[in-house]
Design a protein around this motif. Structure first.
Motif, mmCIF file in Angstrom:
data_model
loop_
_atom_site.group_PDB
_atom_site.id
_atom_site.type_symbol
_atom_site.label_atom_id
_atom_site.label_comp_id
_atom_site.label_asym_id
_atom_site.label_seq_id
_atom_site.Cartn_x
_atom_site.Cartn_y
_atom_site.Cartn_z
ATOM 1 N N ASP A 32 0.826 -1.209 0.000
ATOM 2 C CA ASP A 32 0.000 0.000 0.000
ATOM 3 C C ASP A 32 0.858 1.256 0.000
ATOM 4 N N PHE A 33 1.905 1.247 0.830
ATOM 5 C CA PHE A 33 2.738 2.438 0.925
ATOM 6 C C PHE A 33 3.564 2.651 -0.339
ATOM 7 N N TYR A 34 4.083 1.585 -0.918
ATOM 8 C CA TYR A 34 4.868 1.721 -2.136
ATOM 9 C C TYR A 34 4.002 2.162 -3.307
ATOM 10 N N VAL A 35 2.785 1.635 -3.378
ATOM 11 C CA VAL A 35 1.867 2.037 -4.435
ATOM 12 C C VAL A 35 1.619 3.538 -4.353
ATOM 13 N N TYR A 36 1.361 4.029 -3.140
ATOM 14 C CA TYR A 36 1.136 5.469 -3.005
ATOM 15 C C TYR A 36 2.417 6.250 -3.296
ATOM 16 N N ALA A 37 3.550 5.772 -2.760
ATOM 17 C CA ALA A 37 4.811 6.491 -2.962
ATOM 18 C C ALA A 37 5.157 6.584 -4.449
ATOM 19 N N PRO A 166 10.330 -5.820 1.406
ATOM 20 C CA PRO A 166 10.783 -6.076 0.032
ATOM 21 C C PRO A 166 9.739 -6.758 -0.842
ATOM 22 N N ILE A 167 8.941 -7.651 -0.246
ATOM 23 C CA ILE A 167 7.912 -8.330 -1.038
ATOM 24 C C ILE A 167 6.871 -7.326 -1.526
ATOM 25 N N GLY A 168 6.417 -6.454 -0.618
ATOM 26 C CA GLY A 168 5.438 -5.438 -0.996
ATOM 27 C C GLY A 168 5.975 -4.499 -2.060
ATOM 28 N N PHE A 169 7.257 -4.159 -1.946
ATOM 29 C CA PHE A 169 7.883 -3.262 -2.923
ATOM 30 C C PHE A 169 7.917 -3.912 -4.298
ATOM 31 N N ILE A 170 8.350 -5.154 -4.349
ATOM 32 C CA ILE A 170 8.478 -5.842 -5.635
ATOM 33 C C ILE A 170 7.111 -6.000 -6.300
ATOM 34 N N ILE A 171 6.095 -6.378 -5.516
ATOM 35 C CA ILE A 171 4.757 -6.543 -6.098
ATOM 36 C C ILE A 171 4.228 -5.202 -6.607
ATOM 37 N N ALA A 172 4.335 -4.158 -5.765
ATOM 38 C CA ALA A 172 3.788 -2.849 -6.134
ATOM 39 C C ALA A 172 4.461 -2.295 -7.381
ATOM 40 N N ASN A 173 5.785 -2.290 -7.385
ATOM 41 C CA ASN A 173 6.493 -1.722 -8.523
ATOM 42 C C ASN A 173 6.433 -2.631 -9.739
ATOM 43 N N VAL A 175 3.754 -4.307 -10.543
ATOM 44 C CA VAL A 175 2.452 -3.982 -11.131
ATOM 45 C C VAL A 175 2.538 -2.689 -11.929
ATOM 46 N N PHE A 176 3.181 -1.665 -11.351
ATOM 47 C CA PHE A 176 3.333 -0.401 -12.070
ATOM 48 C C PHE A 176 4.145 -0.586 -13.355
ATOM 49 N N LEU A 179 2.019 -2.284 -15.962
ATOM 50 C CA LEU A 179 1.043 -1.355 -16.529
ATOM 51 C C LEU A 179 1.704 -0.371 -17.493
ATOM 52 N N ASN A 180 2.879 0.124 -17.113
ATOM 53 C CA ASN A 180 3.577 1.076 -17.971
ATOM 54 C C ASN A 180 3.968 0.452 -19.312
ATOM 55 N N LEU A 181 4.378 -0.812 -19.267
ATOM 56 C CA LEU A 181 4.798 -1.488 -20.489
ATOM 57 C C LEU A 181 3.609 -1.908 -21.336
ATOM 58 N N GLY A 182 2.443 -2.111 -20.699
ATOM 59 C CA GLY A 182 1.305 -2.671 -21.409
ATOM 60 C C GLY A 182 0.284 -1.664 -21.889
ATOM 61 N N MET A 183 0.459 -0.385 -21.564
ATOM 62 C CA MET A 183 -0.513 0.610 -21.995
ATOM 63 C C MET A 183 0.179 1.928 -22.309
ATOM 64 N N SER A 184 -0.537 2.777 -22.989
ATOM 65 C CA SER A 184 0.011 4.082 -23.357
ATOM 66 C C SER A 184 0.071 4.988 -22.131
ATOM 67 N N ALA A 185 0.866 6.040 -22.228
ATOM 68 C CA ALA A 185 0.977 6.994 -21.123
ATOM 69 C C ALA A 185 -0.372 7.642 -20.841
ATOM 70 N N ALA A 186 -1.151 7.885 -21.895
ATOM 71 C CA ALA A 186 -2.464 8.506 -21.715
ATOM 72 C C ALA A 186 -3.409 7.587 -20.953
ATOM 73 N N ASP A 187 -3.413 6.300 -21.295
ATOM 74 C CA ASP A 187 -4.277 5.345 -20.596
ATOM 75 C C ASP A 187 -3.840 5.167 -19.147
ATOM 76 N N PHE A 188 -2.530 5.152 -18.929
ATOM 77 C CA PHE A 188 -2.024 5.011 -17.557
ATOM 78 C C PHE A 188 -2.465 6.192 -16.705
ATOM 79 N N ALA A 189 -2.329 7.404 -17.242
ATOM 80 C CA ALA A 189 -2.729 8.594 -16.491
ATOM 81 C C ALA A 189 -4.242 8.668 -16.325
#
Length: 461
Positions: A32-37, A166-173, A175-176, A179-189
Motif C-alpha cells: 500500500d505504501f509503495y503504491v502510493y509512494a 521487500p515483497i510489498g515493494f516488488i509486487i507494487a512496482n 504492477v506499475f 502497466l507502464n509497459l502494457g498501456m500508453s501513457a495517456a491510458d495510464f494517467a
C-alpha cells in the motif's frame, strides 16, 4: 470404573500459520505504501495537485504522502490500546481492514479535473486512514511472530514480518512496471494508475482469512492469566517504560530515513530530466509550460528502466533481511545494529561519487543501500518488542516504531527534494542528511542495552 477425562490440548499457532499471518499483513502494508509512494512521484502531482510549477506539485504530493506518518502514532495508540487490552489477533484484523479499505478507495477517487479541490481533500482523508491502520499493523505482526517463536529464535522469527517490505515493494512496482509497459501513457494517467490500489483488495481478503484462523499468542495469554492486563496501556507504558520509548524511536530513526530515501527519493532523482533542454522538449511535447528558473536536474533514467533497477536492489533487501536474523541471534541485536549503522553513516557520504558514476554507480548505490536496509530493518522485528514488558508491548513497540516514522520517514522525501534543489541538482546534502540521522541512531544504540536474553514471556510492567 470411569477413566479420568483429559483436558484437550491448548490450541497453538503452527509455524507456517505464524509466518504467513505475520508476513502477509506487512506485505500488504508496504505494498500500500509503495503504491502510493510511486503514484506520488509518477501521477499524483498532475492528477490531484495541478500547478504551473511541477516542483510545487511534487512537493505537495509528498506532503500528503507524509500525512499518513502523522496519523500513524495516533493509530499506534488506538490499536496498541486494543492489542494490549483484548489481544493481538482481533487487533491485527481491525488494522488490516482499516488500512486495506482506505487503499482500495483511493483507486476509485475522482481527480482534480472532475471535482476540483475535493480531490486532494479526499485523497488526504484516505491517506490519513491508511496511516491509522498502519499505526497498529507492524507491531502486531512483529509480536505475532516473536511471541510465538521458539527459544533462541526470536530474531529469526522477527524477520518474517520484515520480509513484507521487500515483497510489498516488488509486487507494487512490478504492477506499475507491467502497466507502464502494457498501456500508453495517456491510458495510464487516465485509469491505469488505479489498478494497483483496487487490486490490493485481493491481498486484504487473503490476509483476513489467515488471521481469522489464529489463536492468541502465549505471551499475551500469560498476561491474561496473571490478571496483569493494563487498563490504559498508553498511560502505563509512558509511566513505566518511557526510556525504552525514547530509545526505540531513535534506534529506528536511521532505518526509516534510509528506507524512504532509497525507495522514494532515488526514484524522483533517478527519473528527473538530466538537462533543461530535455525537460523543455518533454514539456513542449506534452503541451505544458516549462520554467527554467525552477528546473532541477536529475539522472535522466527512463522510468521503467529505473523501476527495474530498484526491483533488483530490493532483492538484496530481502536477502539481507533474512541474513540479519541469524546474525542478531549470534552476535546480539545491539552489536549487529551498531555495525550496520556505521555502514549507513559511511554510505551517506558516498552518494555523490556513486550517483556520478553512471548506470554502474547508480546500480551499486541501490545494491549497497538496500543491503544495509535489510541488515538494519531485519532485527527491528525483535529488538523493538524486546524493549517492552508483555502487557504494554503492543503499545510501546507501536509508538516507538511510528514516532520514528515521523522523524525519519514522513519528512525524508520532502527534505531530500528540498536539499537536492538547493544544491542545484547534486545529492550531496541528501547523503549528509542520511549520515546525520545515522549518528543519532548510533548514539541511541551505544547507550541502550542488549535485549537478546530478556524474559520475553513473563516480564510485566
Amino acid at each position: 470404573m470411569s477413566s479420568p477425562t483429559l483436558a484437550p490440548p491448548a490450541a497453538v499457532n503452527t509455524r507456517s500459520r505464524v509466518v504467513l499471518a505475520s508476513l502477509i499483513g506487512t506485505s500488504i502494508e508496504f505494498y500500500d505504501f509503495y503504491v502510493y509512494a510511486t503514484a506520488a512521484v509518477l501521477v499524483f502531482p498532475k492528477l490531484f495537485f495541478p500547478t504551473t510549477d511541477p516542483n510545487v506539485g511534487l512537493l505537495t504530493s509528498f506532503a500528503v504522502f507524509g500525512v499518513a506518518f502523522v496519523a500513524r502514532p495516533i493509530g499506534s495508540i488506538i490499536f496498541g490500546h486494543f492489542g494490549d487490552r483484548i489481544g493481538r489477533k482481533k487487533t491485527l484484523v481491525a488494522s488490516l481492514l482499516t488500512m486495506g479499505i482506505a487503499t482500495v478507495l483511493i483507486g476509485f477517487l475522482p481527480t482534480y479535473a472532475s471535482i476540483g479541490l475535493w480531490a486532494p481533500i479526499l485523497l488526504t482523508v484516505m491517506r490519513f486512514a491508511q496511516g491509522l491502520g498502519l499505526g497498529g499493523e507492524w507491531s502486531g505482526a512483529a509480536l505475532l511472530a516473536t511471541e510465538n517463536a521458539p527459544a533462541g529464535k526470536r530474531a529469526i522469527y522477527g524477520t518474517f514480518p520484515q520480509l513484507g517490505a521487500p515483497i510489498g515493494f516488488i509486487i507494487a512496482n512490478g504492477v506499475f512496471l507491467w502497466l507502464n509497459l502494457g498501456m500508453s501513457a495517456a491510458d495510464f494517467a487516465s485509469w491505469g494508475w488505479r489498478v494497483p490500489f483496487i487490486a490490493s483488495a485481493v491481498l486484504v481478503v487473503i490476509g483476513l482469512y489467515v488471521r481469522f484462523r489464529l489463536v492468541e499468542t502465549p505471551a499475551f495469554q500469560k498476561v491474561i492469566d496473571a490478571g496483569e492486563v493494563a487498563t490504559v496501556p498508553v498511560a502505563r507504558v509512558f509511566k513505566t517504560s518511557w526510556r525504552p520509548l525514547i530509545l526505540g524511536t531513535f534506534i529506528m530513526l536511521a532505518t526509516y530515513t534510509l528506507f524512504y530515501l532509497m525507495t522514494t527519493f532515488t526514484l524522483t532523482f533517478g527519473t528527473a530530466f538530466s538537462s533543461a533542454a530535455a525537460a523543455k522538449a518533454a514539456a513542449d511535447k506534452a503541451g505544458t509550460a516549462f520554467n527554467p528558473a525552477t528546473f532541477t536536474p536529475g539522472l535522466g533514467f527512463n522510468r521503467n528502466d529505473f523501476l527495474i533497477m530498484l526491483i533488483i536492489g530490493v532483492v538484496f533487501f530481502g536477502i539481507f533481511t533474512l541474513v540479519s536474523g541469524p546474525l542478531a541471534e549470534r552476535f546480539g541485536r545491539r552489536k549487529t545494529l551498531i555495525v550496520t549503522t556505521i555502514g549507513i553513516l559511511v554510505f551517506g557520504l558516498l552518494f555523490v561519487p556513486l550517483f556520478g558514476a553512471g548506470t554502474v554507480g547508480t546500480m551499486a548505490l541501490l545494491i549497497i543501500g538496500f543491503t544495509l536496509m535489510g541488515l538494519t530493518f531485519g532485527p527491528m522485528g525483535s529488538v523493538l518488542p524486546e524493549l517492552f514488558p508483555a502487557n504494554v508491548r503492543y503499545t510501546g513497540s507501536a509508538i516507538s516504531y511510528n514516532f520514528a516514522s515521523i522523524l525519519g520517514a514522513a519528512v525524508a522525501p520532502f527534505i531530500a527534494v528540498a536539499l537536492w534543489q538547493a544544491a542545484g541538482g547534486s545529492p550531496v546534502w541528501v547523503g549528509v542528511y542520511l549520515s546525520a540521522m545515522a549518528v543519532i541512531t548510533l548514539i541511541a544504540l551505544i547507550i541502550s542495552k542488549e535485549t537478546r536474553d530478556v524474559d520475553y514471556d513473563s516480564n510485566l510492567s
